[in-house]
Each structure stands twice: as structure tokens, then as C-alpha cells.
Design a protein around this motif. Structure first.
Motif, PDB file in Angstrom:
ATOM      1  N   ALA A   1       1.117  -0.921   7.320  1.00  0.00           N
ATOM      2  CA  ALA A   1       0.110  -0.370   6.505  1.00  0.00           C
ATOM      3  C   ALA A   1       0.514   1.115   5.925  1.00  0.00           C
ATOM      4  O   ALA A   1       0.200   1.415   5.077  1.00  0.00           O
ATOM      5  CB  ALA A   1      -1.173   0.179   7.548  1.00  0.00           C
ATOM      6  N   VAL A   2       1.474   1.759   6.776  1.00  0.00           N
ATOM      7  CA  VAL A   2       1.894   2.969   6.383  1.00  0.00           C
ATOM      8  C   VAL A   2       2.886   2.860   4.931  1.00  0.00           C
ATOM      9  O   VAL A   2       2.656   3.668   4.056  1.00  0.00           O
ATOM     10  CB  VAL A   2       2.944   3.759   7.336  1.00  0.00           C
ATOM     11  N   ILE A   3       3.717   1.935   5.057  1.00  0.00           N
ATOM     12  CA  ILE A   3       4.762   1.738   3.822  1.00  0.00           C
ATOM     13  C   ILE A   3       4.033   1.544   2.519  1.00  0.00           C
ATOM     14  O   ILE A   3       4.307   2.173   1.638  1.00  0.00           O
ATOM     15  CB  ILE A   3       5.607   0.730   4.260  1.00  0.00           C
ATOM     16  N   PRO A   4       3.104   0.508   2.664  1.00  0.00           N
ATOM     17  CA  PRO A   4       2.583   0.258   1.205  1.00  0.00           C
ATOM     18  C   PRO A   4       1.529   1.351   0.831  1.00  0.00           C
ATOM     19  O   PRO A   4       1.578   1.841  -0.552  1.00  0.00           O
ATOM     20  CB  PRO A   4       1.735  -1.088   1.078  1.00  0.00           C
ATOM     21  N   VAL A   5       0.905   2.015   1.631  1.00  0.00           N
ATOM     22  CA  VAL A   5      -0.092   2.915   1.365  1.00  0.00           C
ATOM     23  C   VAL A   5       0.551   4.336   1.007  1.00  0.00           C
ATOM     24  O   VAL A   5       0.067   4.853   0.040  1.00  0.00           O
ATOM     25  CB  VAL A   5      -1.162   3.169   2.621  1.00  0.00           C
ATOM     26  N   MET A   6       1.496   4.496   1.366  1.00  0.00           N
ATOM     27  CA  MET A   6       2.231   5.898   1.311  1.00  0.00           C
ATOM     28  C   MET A   6       3.078   5.730  -0.206  1.00  0.00           C
ATOM     29  O   MET A   6       2.954   6.593  -0.988  1.00  0.00           O
ATOM     30  CB  MET A   6       3.406   6.304   2.163  1.00  0.00           C
TER      31      MET A   6
ATOM     32  N   PHE B   1      -5.640  -3.809   4.846  1.00  0.00           N
ATOM     33  CA  PHE B   1      -6.359  -4.309   5.898  1.00  0.00           C
ATOM     34  C   PHE B   1      -7.029  -5.462   5.820  1.00  0.00           C
ATOM     35  O   PHE B   1      -6.993  -6.240   7.003  1.00  0.00           O
ATOM     36  CB  PHE B   1      -7.787  -3.208   5.906  1.00  0.00           C
ATOM     37  N   LEU B   2      -7.545  -5.846   4.999  1.00  0.00           N
ATOM     38  CA  LEU B   2      -8.028  -7.537   4.829  1.00  0.00           C
ATOM     39  C   LEU B   2      -6.835  -8.633   4.943  1.00  0.00           C
ATOM     40  O   LEU B   2      -6.949  -9.484   5.708  1.00  0.00           O
ATOM     41  CB  LEU B   2      -8.697  -7.769   3.464  1.00  0.00           C
ATOM     42  N   GLY B   3      -5.607  -8.060   4.621  1.00  0.00           N
ATOM     43  CA  GLY B   3      -4.441  -8.671   4.657  1.00  0.00           C
ATOM     44  C   GLY B   3      -3.774  -9.159   6.135  1.00  0.00           C
ATOM     45  O   GLY B   3      -3.602 -10.034   6.580  1.00  0.00           O
ATOM     46  N   GLN B   4      -4.367  -7.884   7.041  1.00  0.00           N
ATOM     47  CA  GLN B   4      -4.047  -7.997   8.394  1.00  0.00           C
ATOM     48  C   GLN B   4      -5.316  -8.947   9.009  1.00  0.00           C
ATOM     49  O   GLN B   4      -4.909  -9.730  10.030  1.00  0.00           O
ATOM     50  CB  GLN B   4      -3.960  -6.611   8.941  1.00  0.00           C
TER      51      GLN B   4
ATOM     52  N   VAL C   1      -5.187   2.646  11.939  1.00  0.00           N
ATOM     53  CA  VAL C   1      -4.575   3.875  12.202  1.00  0.00           C
ATOM     54  C   VAL C   1      -3.635   4.179  11.199  1.00  0.00           C
ATOM     55  O   VAL C   1      -3.295   5.267  10.935  1.00  0.00           O
ATOM     56  CB  VAL C   1      -3.960   3.667  13.583  1.00  0.00           C
ATOM     57  N   GLY C   2      -2.942   3.201  10.860  1.00  0.00           N
ATOM     58  CA  GLY C   2      -1.805   3.465   9.634  1.00  0.00           C
ATOM     59  C   GLY C   2      -2.253   3.823   8.475  1.00  0.00           C
ATOM     60  O   GLY C   2      -1.765   4.748   7.908  1.00  0.00           O
TER      61      GLY C   2
ATOM     62  N   ILE D   1      -7.906   1.051  -2.864  1.00  0.00           N
ATOM     63  CA  ILE D   1      -7.946  -0.312  -2.997  1.00  0.00           C
ATOM     64  C   ILE D   1      -6.841  -1.123  -2.416  1.00  0.00           C
ATOM     65  O   ILE D   1      -6.845  -2.124  -1.686  1.00  0.00           O
ATOM     66  CB  ILE D   1      -7.797  -0.924  -4.560  1.00  0.00           C
ATOM     67  N   THR D   2      -5.653  -0.359  -2.236  1.00  0.00           N
ATOM     68  CA  THR D   2      -4.517  -0.886  -1.573  1.00  0.00           C
ATOM     69  C   THR D   2      -4.770  -0.641  -0.156  1.00  0.00           C
ATOM     70  O   THR D   2      -4.448  -1.634   0.689  1.00  0.00           O
ATOM     71  CB  THR D   2      -3.323   0.148  -1.865  1.00  0.00           C
ATOM     72  N   SER D   3      -5.487   0.325   0.311  1.00  0.00           N
ATOM     73  CA  SER D   3      -5.813   0.387   1.712  1.00  0.00           C
ATOM     74  C   SER D   3      -6.718  -1.085   2.350  1.00  0.00           C
ATOM     75  O   SER D   3      -6.468  -1.562   3.211  1.00  0.00           O
ATOM     76  CB  SER D   3      -6.722   1.538   2.280  1.00  0.00           C
TER      77      SER D   3
END
Length: 84
Positions: free
Chosen positions: A8-13, A31-34, A52-53, A25-27
């Protein structure tokens, strides 16, 4: 757990610094991908680590508060899922 948080951290950052208007939208997509993983026939994990990420990537101060509350709940109840 560290890998789920880093997923989660890498793509959102990355999006936060390159395209800040698309962070929510990315978040949601992360989340939905997980939670609904295609290779698991849409039966993924619960997504608490990814949440959390995402929370850490958007606002780390809120994430620290969330983590402290989670630790207290898990310590008292001994149930990981209740803390989530």
C-alpha cells in the motif's frame, strides 16, 4: 504484515508526490485490490494491513494514533481481528 503494508505504501506514496489529486482513487484501488484479489477468485484478505499502509501514506500522525489504539485493543482482548 510488512509486505502487505508496503504493497500500500509504495503506490500511494508515488501517487502522492507525482499526482496528488489522485491519491484517494489510488488508495481505494489498492485497498480493493487487496480485499478482492483476482488470482484468489475475488476472495482476498481482510485488508487491515493495507489500510494501515494507506493511512500512513496519507497522514502518518493519524496512523500512529490508530496503531496505538490497535495495540491497546489487541493487548487487552488478545484478538487480532477485534483490533482491526
Amino acid at each position: 504484515m510488512i509486505f502487505d503494508v508496503s504493497k500500500a505504501v509504495i503506490p500511494v506514496m508515488y501517487i502522492k508526490f507525482k499526482y496528488p489529486e489522485l491519491i484517494y482513487i489510488t488508495s481505494l484501488a489498492v485497498f480493493l485490490g487487496q480485499v478482492f484479489a483476482l488470482w484468489l477468485k475475488l476472495k482476498g484478505e481482510k485488508g487491515s494491513e493495507v489500510y494501515v499502509g494507506i493511512l500512513f501514506s496519507i497522514n502518518y500522525i493519524v496512523s500512529v494514533g490508530f496503531d496505538l489504539i490497535w495495540i491497546i485493543i489487541v493487548f487487552i482482548s488478545k484478538y487480532y481481528s477485534l483490533g482491526s
